[in-house]
Design a protein around this motif. Structure first.
Motif, PDB file in Angstrom:
ATOM      1  N   ILE A  53       0.875  -1.167  -0.077  1.00 15.04           N
ATOM      2  CA  ILE A  53      -0.071   0.011  -0.145  1.00 15.04           C
ATOM      3  C   ILE A  53       0.931   1.532  -0.086  1.00 15.04           C
ATOM      4  N   ASN A  54       1.854   1.430   0.916  1.00 20.36           N
ATOM      5  CA  ASN A  54       2.831   2.386   0.710  1.00 20.36           C
ATOM      6  C   ASN A  54       4.165   2.141  -0.166  1.00 20.36           C
ATOM      7  N   LEU A  55       4.256   0.929  -0.737  1.00 24.92           N
ATOM      8  CA  LEU A  55       5.212   0.860  -1.891  1.00 24.92           C
ATOM      9  C   LEU A  55       6.732   0.528  -1.091  1.00 24.92           C
ATOM     10  N   LEU A  56       6.458   0.037   0.200  1.00 30.91           N
ATOM     11  CA  LEU A  56       7.654  -0.423   0.951  1.00 30.91           C
ATOM     12  C   LEU A  56       7.920  -1.857  -0.060  1.00 30.91           C
ATOM     13  N   GLU A  57       7.058  -2.442  -0.492  1.00 28.72           N
ATOM     14  CA  GLU A  57       7.165  -3.478  -1.521  1.00 28.72           C
ATOM     15  C   GLU A  57       6.355  -3.146  -2.695  1.00 28.72           C
ATOM     16  N   ARG A  58       6.990  -2.868  -3.955  1.00 28.35           N
ATOM     17  CA  ARG A  58       6.567  -2.627  -5.167  1.00 28.35           C
ATOM     18  C   ARG A  58       5.814  -3.931  -5.728  1.00 28.35           C
ATOM     19  N   PRO A  59       4.594  -3.456  -5.983  1.00 30.23           N
ATOM     20  CA  PRO A  59       3.664  -4.744  -6.622  1.00 30.23           C
ATOM     21  C   PRO A  59       4.631  -5.224  -7.817  1.00 30.23           C
ATOM     22  N   THR A  60       4.417  -6.588  -7.830  1.00 28.26           N
ATOM     23  CA  THR A  60       4.905  -7.003  -9.263  1.00 28.26           C
ATOM     24  C   THR A  60       4.052  -6.579 -10.491  1.00 28.26           C
ATOM     25  N   LEU A  79       7.383   9.444  -4.801  1.00 28.53           N
ATOM     26  CA  LEU A  79       6.993   8.429  -3.760  1.00 28.53           C
ATOM     27  C   LEU A  79       7.240   8.745  -2.273  1.00 28.53           C
ATOM     28  N   ARG A  80       8.637   9.488  -2.315  1.00 31.46           N
ATOM     29  CA  ARG A  80       8.772   9.707  -0.593  1.00 31.46           C
ATOM     30  C   ARG A  80       8.285  10.582  -0.126  1.00 31.46           C
TER      31      ARG A  80
END
Length: 346
Positions: A53-60, A79-80
């Protein structure tokens, strides 16, 4: 406020057949100012999903839309900036041990254009909100678990976020402290109009604060709905397993299988599980049918509670009497009540 569209996250291992598909085609819509729960057992993918949701993990693949903006299309710089409006708290608090409570809360304000006095006013105001003004100069090692989580919450609010992500935020806390933190989250949701996403493996936590819930299993959302609908009419086996973790019905059913005599059961008794909700939870069905059909109907287990102002729960009921009368009473009970199941004939 939050919309996830066909979000997938795959962790590559080098061997395609061994890739980990942590999140699979998840689509969710979370309203502005809502407290939304995402629940699942360990390995279900819920923590990976919240980090998407906060792109700490970027979705594939897929889209993550926050307040109308698709974060997956943002540059790292943009993004930051966007992440400043998405606060996050964790199971283990993630406080900096070498900094005071004040310095931990002030950390997100580094680089801001606020003056030193404005920062101090901001930080002390946040500590007041979480009830820790007297701990401003203390270090994390001097705090209890609940106090550490309150510091983490204050820090997450430093940039006035519109969204707060809570990843197993109460899992390391004792029951009473959990209650206190959940109460604080409810108050923040109401006073700051904060949208909260709560990740947990504990159904009791979801039940206390959330208005809607999604149930995850093997990276997928298998059930979603209002907290009352999901609790009172679970559709999936995994959801029913979660609900059973909040009662002691499993232990009662085990006794029914192994030692029915210890519950006072005698040959001819019929044992029924009765899932009640809404009006059916408050009607005097048991006593009325007992009088009407001249049979003994006793409750040997009951777990009825209030959820969003509406009663729901489970009862285990024993029918005892003459064969025909018991069957007629049971038939009438099945018509009058919802979700009745015979679980044992002694």
């Amino acid at each position: 406020m939050i919309e996830l569209r066909q979000v997938c996250k795959t962790f590559e291992t080098g061997a395609r057949e061994a890739n980990v598909h942590a999140v699979r085609n998840v689509s969710l819509t979370i309203g502005d100012g809502e407290i939304f729960g995402i629940i699942g057992f360990s390995g279900a993918g819920k923590s990976t999903l919240v980090r998407c949701i906060n792109l700490l993990e970027r979705p594939t693949s897929g889209e993550v839309i926050i307040d109308g903006q698709d974060l997956t299309k943002y540059s790292e710089k943009d993004l930051r900036a966007a992440r400043k409006k998405i606060g996050m708290i964790f199971q283990h608090f993630n406080l900096m041990k070498s900094r005071t409570v004040f310095e931990n809360v002030a950390y997100p304000l580094l680089g801001s254009k606020m003056t030193r006095e404005q920062k101090r006013e901001k930080v002390m105001g946040l500590l007041d909100i979480v009830g820790l003004t007297e701990k401003a100069n203390a270090y994390p090692s001097q705090l209890s678990g609940g106090q550490k989580q309150r510091v983490a919450i204050a820090r997450a609010l430093a940039n006035d976020p519109s969204v707060l992500l809570c990843d197993e935020a109460t899992s390391a806390l004792d029951p009473q402290t959990t209650q206190d933190i959940l109460k604080l989250l409810r108050e923040l949701n109401q006073s700051l109009h904060l949208t909260i996403v709560l990740i947990t493996h504990e159904m009791a936590v979801v039940k206390q604060v959330c208005t809607r819930v999604a149930v995850m299993e093997e990276g997928c959302v298998v059930e979603e709905g209002s907290i009352y609908d999901v609790f009172s009419h679970p559709q999936q086996p995994i959801t029913r397993r979660f609900i059973r973790t909040t009662t002691h019905i499993d232990s009662v059913e085990e006794i029914l299988k192994t030692d029915p005599a210890s519950l006072g059961l005698v040959p001819g008794d019929i044992v029924v599980r009765y899932d009640c909700s809404g009006d059916s939870a408050s009607q005097a069905v048991v006593s009325r049918l007992s009088r009407e059909y001249g049979v003994d109907i006793s409750i040997i287990f009951g777990n009825v509670e209030m959820l969003l102002g509406t009663p729901f729960g489970t009862m285990i009921v024993v029918f005892r009497g003459e064969g025909d009368a018991v069957q007629r009473a049971l038939d009438a009970f099945t018509k009058a009540a919802s979700r009745v199941e015979v679980i044992r004939r002694v």
